[in-house]
Scaffold this motif. Structure first.
Motif, short mmCIF file in Angstrom:
data_model
loop_
_atom_site.label_atom_id
_atom_site.label_comp_id
_atom_site.label_asym_id
_atom_site.label_seq_id
_atom_site.Cartn_x
_atom_site.Cartn_y
_atom_site.Cartn_z
N ARG A 132 7.38 3.93 3.19
CA ARG A 132 7.75 4.77 4.34
C ARG A 132 9.27 4.81 4.43
O ARG A 132 9.93 3.80 4.22
N ALA B 224 6.07 9.37 4.25
CA ALA B 224 5.42 8.21 3.66
C ALA B 224 4.70 8.65 2.39
O ALA B 224 4.36 9.83 2.23
N ALA B 225 4.48 7.70 1.50
CA ALA B 225 3.75 7.96 0.26
C ALA B 225 2.92 6.73 -0.08
O ALA B 225 3.41 5.60 0.05
N ARG B 226 1.69 6.93 -0.48
CA ARG B 226 0.82 5.83 -0.89
C ARG B 226 1.17 5.43 -2.32
O ARG B 226 1.39 6.29 -3.17
N LEU B 227 1.21 4.15 -2.58
CA LEU B 227 1.55 3.67 -3.92
C LEU B 227 0.49 4.09 -4.94
O LEU B 227 0.81 4.31 -6.11
N SER B 228 -0.76 4.22 -4.51
CA SER B 228 -1.82 4.61 -5.44
C SER B 228 -1.67 6.05 -5.91
O SER B 228 -2.24 6.43 -6.93
N ASP B 229 -0.89 6.86 -5.18
CA ASP B 229 -0.66 8.26 -5.56
C ASP B 229 0.54 8.44 -6.48
O ASP B 229 0.81 9.55 -6.92
N ASP C 88 0.79 -1.23 0.00
CA ASP C 88 0.00 0.00 0.00
C ASP C 88 0.83 1.28 0.00
O ASP C 88 0.38 2.30 -0.52
N GLU C 89 2.00 1.25 0.63
CA GLU C 89 2.75 2.49 0.81
C GLU C 89 4.25 2.27 0.91
O GLU C 89 4.72 1.15 1.09
#
Length: 142
Positions: free
Chosen positions: A70, A79-84, A67-68
């Motif tokens: 970090r 952190a960054a979300r993979l969907s973004d 999901d992310e």
């Protein structure tokens, strides 16, 4: 589920040996080759960032899940979300280090600190497993 978990510390034997080796060469140049003191001192200044990392023992970490992403370097954590993410850019620099940049769908960029970046092969395999688009650039000056 953790795909990649990477921890690093500035307090390592490799860093300490590298600084000691540079200082030994500089001392040998000064004592046996009669190098100018200001040149030796000037070159020794380049070892101060590595010496600071050794003395402070700054920790770095990287975690990639489905999901992310970090990461943490010193007191800085993000952190960054993979969907973004639009894609991840991996640049091999001339000094053989890897620079990892997260490029968002909105065009924003986040650079992962070099001390938190895991080894390239492990990272690339895990990113591909998570379905992240990767752009590789073999050599980049800046």
């Amino acid at each position: 589920m953790k795909l990649v978990e990477h921890h690093a510390s500035g307090r390592s034997w490799r860093a300490a040996c590298a600084v000691a080796a540079v200082w030994f060469v500089l001392a040998a140049g000064y004592l046996w080759l009669d190098a100018e003191a200001w040149i030796v001192f000037g070159l020794a200044l380049f070892t101060l960032p590595a010496l600071w990392d050794i003395l402070s023992g700054r920790d770095a970490s990287f975690l990639l899940t489905m999901d992310e992403i970090r990461w943490q370097s010193g007191a800085h954590a993000e952190a960054a979300r993979l969907s973004d993410l639009a894609h991840v850019r991996l640049d091999r620099r001339w000094d053989a280090t890897l620079r990892m940049t997260l490029v968002g769908r909105n065009g924003g960029r986040q650079v992962i600190p070099p001390d938190a970046t895991p080894p390239r092969k492990t990272l690339q395999t895990a990113l591909e497993g998570a379905g992240v688009v990767i752009q590789r650039h073999p050599f980049s000056i800046l």
